[in-house]
Design a protein around this motif. Structure first.
Motif, short mmCIF file in Angstrom:
data_model
loop_
_atom_site.label_atom_id
_atom_site.label_comp_id
_atom_site.label_asym_id
_atom_site.label_seq_id
_atom_site.Cartn_x
_atom_site.Cartn_y
_atom_site.Cartn_z
N LEU A 2 0.83 -1.20 0.00
CA LEU A 2 0.00 0.00 0.00
C LEU A 2 0.87 1.25 0.00
O LEU A 2 0.62 2.21 -0.76
CB LEU A 2 -0.93 0.00 1.22
CG LEU A 2 -1.86 1.20 1.37
CD1 LEU A 2 -2.83 1.28 0.22
CD2 LEU A 2 -2.60 1.12 2.70
N ASP A 6 1.21 4.22 -2.72
CA ASP A 6 0.93 5.58 -2.26
C ASP A 6 2.08 6.51 -2.61
O ASP A 6 1.86 7.67 -2.99
CB ASP A 6 0.70 5.57 -0.74
CG ASP A 6 0.32 6.95 -0.23
OD1 ASP A 6 -0.75 7.46 -0.59
OD2 ASP A 6 1.12 7.54 0.53
N TRP A 231 -5.24 5.85 0.63
CA TRP A 231 -6.35 5.46 1.51
C TRP A 231 -7.41 6.57 1.57
O TRP A 231 -8.57 6.29 1.85
CB TRP A 231 -5.85 5.11 2.91
CG TRP A 231 -4.83 6.00 3.52
CD1 TRP A 231 -5.02 7.08 4.31
CD2 TRP A 231 -3.40 5.86 3.38
NE1 TRP A 231 -3.84 7.63 4.68
CE2 TRP A 231 -2.82 6.91 4.14
CE3 TRP A 231 -2.56 4.96 2.72
CZ2 TRP A 231 -1.43 7.09 4.24
CZ3 TRP A 231 -1.19 5.13 2.81
CH2 TRP A 231 -0.63 6.18 3.56
N TRP A 235 -11.29 5.67 0.81
CA TRP A 235 -12.39 6.11 1.69
C TRP A 235 -13.46 6.82 0.88
O TRP A 235 -14.66 6.59 1.06
CB TRP A 235 -11.82 7.02 2.78
CG TRP A 235 -12.83 7.58 3.73
CD1 TRP A 235 -13.58 6.90 4.65
CD2 TRP A 235 -13.19 8.96 3.88
NE1 TRP A 235 -14.38 7.77 5.36
CE2 TRP A 235 -14.15 9.04 4.91
CE3 TRP A 235 -12.77 10.12 3.26
CZ2 TRP A 235 -14.71 10.23 5.31
CZ3 TRP A 235 -13.33 11.33 3.66
CH2 TRP A 235 -14.29 11.37 4.68
#
Length: 295
Positions: A2, A6, A231, A235
């Motif tokens: 992740l 990112d 993230w 969301w």
């Protein structure tokens, strides 16, 4: 993994400070911008996707995703022809802000026009959009009418069908409607909601052969504010996946200006965004009914 993805996200300082900036308003607000940037596309891809060869990036798609303190999320289209004050430029169509001052000027213009504080920024161009859609295995859309627009490389029949990346790009680009942009923004909202639903479905999240290409595609296709993360996008996707309220910011009429045919904001526009700025539910009489070509 992740953090690896990112770290590869494209970032820009979109949410910069300026004198008199609107303070925090209730809920969380995203500014979502679609541009015609061809960055990353080969000559063959430009031909296949019917994007043309224009340099730079202009925006004809401006949406605000409003996630209120309670109640359903909202996906609000701000028409490109909305005639608003742009800092340092006088009054012009709102897309002139991005075209002349990039994301920083567009964010400032939207905040000052709406009275709503923008917390996050996401921008997507032509380059990588088709791969994003193909990575999830396509997105099913139901069309009320056949759509044909050679300028957008679009030729679709009526009815429910799964769109691949090239077809999806044509759908969100086409203006071949009687009301042109006002119908296009409806189709854009419906497609974005359908894409978020597909991307957050078990068929993608539980399938690494779709999940990782989708995440990789998002990294290639999306630019976010310097303070945003992968993230943050995830969301947002989960918030928009299940039947958000979708509407177009209202205008109080149209008028011919130095920029051509323009939508003129007025008291109705002010009332609409005042509810958003206070984190209150927008009354039904201020919401537009969905039209467009998508059921």
């Amino acid at each position: 993994m992740l953090f690896y993805f990112d770290g590869k996200l494209h970032r820009v300082d979109a949410l910069t400070s300026y004198s008199g900036r609107i303070g925090d308003t209730p809920g969380t607000n995203w500014l979502i911008v679609g541009t015609d940037s061809r960055a990353g596309l080969s000559d063959q891809q430009k031909k296949n996707l019917a994007t043309g060869d224009a340099d730079g990036a202009r925006t004809d798609t401006i949406m605000m995703a409003h996630l209120p303190p309670s109640g359903k999320p909202m996906l609000i289209s701000i028409p490109r022809d909305m005639y608003v004050p742009i800092p340092g430029m006088g009054s012009h169509k709102i897309n002139s802000a991005f075209n002349n001052g990039g994301p920083q000027l567009l964010v400032q213009t939207v905040e000052e026009f709406t009275g709503v504080h923008i917390d996050h920024y996401a921008e997507i161009g032509f380059g990588g959009f088709d791969n994003l859609v193909d990575a999830v295995g396509g997105v099913e859309m139901c069309l009320d009418q056949p759509l044909r627009d050679p300028k957008a490389g679009l030729d679709l029949k009526a009815g429910c069908q799964e769109l691949n990346g090239a077809q999806a790009l044509g759908l969100v680009r086409t203006r071949a409607f009687p009301n042109a942009d006002l119908e296009r923004v409806v189709n854009q909202r419906k497609f974005l909601s359908a894409l978020m639903a597909k991307a957050t479905s078990p068929s993608v999240l539980l399938n690494p052969f779709r999940l990782f290409p989708f995440v990789s595609g998002a990294v290639d296709a999306v630019t976010v504010d310097s303070g945003d993360h992968l993230w943050s996008l995830a969301w947002l996707a989960f918030k928009l996946r299940s039947d958000p309220i979708t509407t177009t910011a209202p205008a109080d009429g149209d008028q011919y200006t130095d920029d051509g045919d323009s939508l003129i904001p007025g008291e109705t526009t002010k009332r609409f965004f005042d509810y958003i700025a206070r984190g209150k539910a927008v009354p039904a009489d201020l919401l537009t009914s969905d039209a467009g070509a998508v059921s």
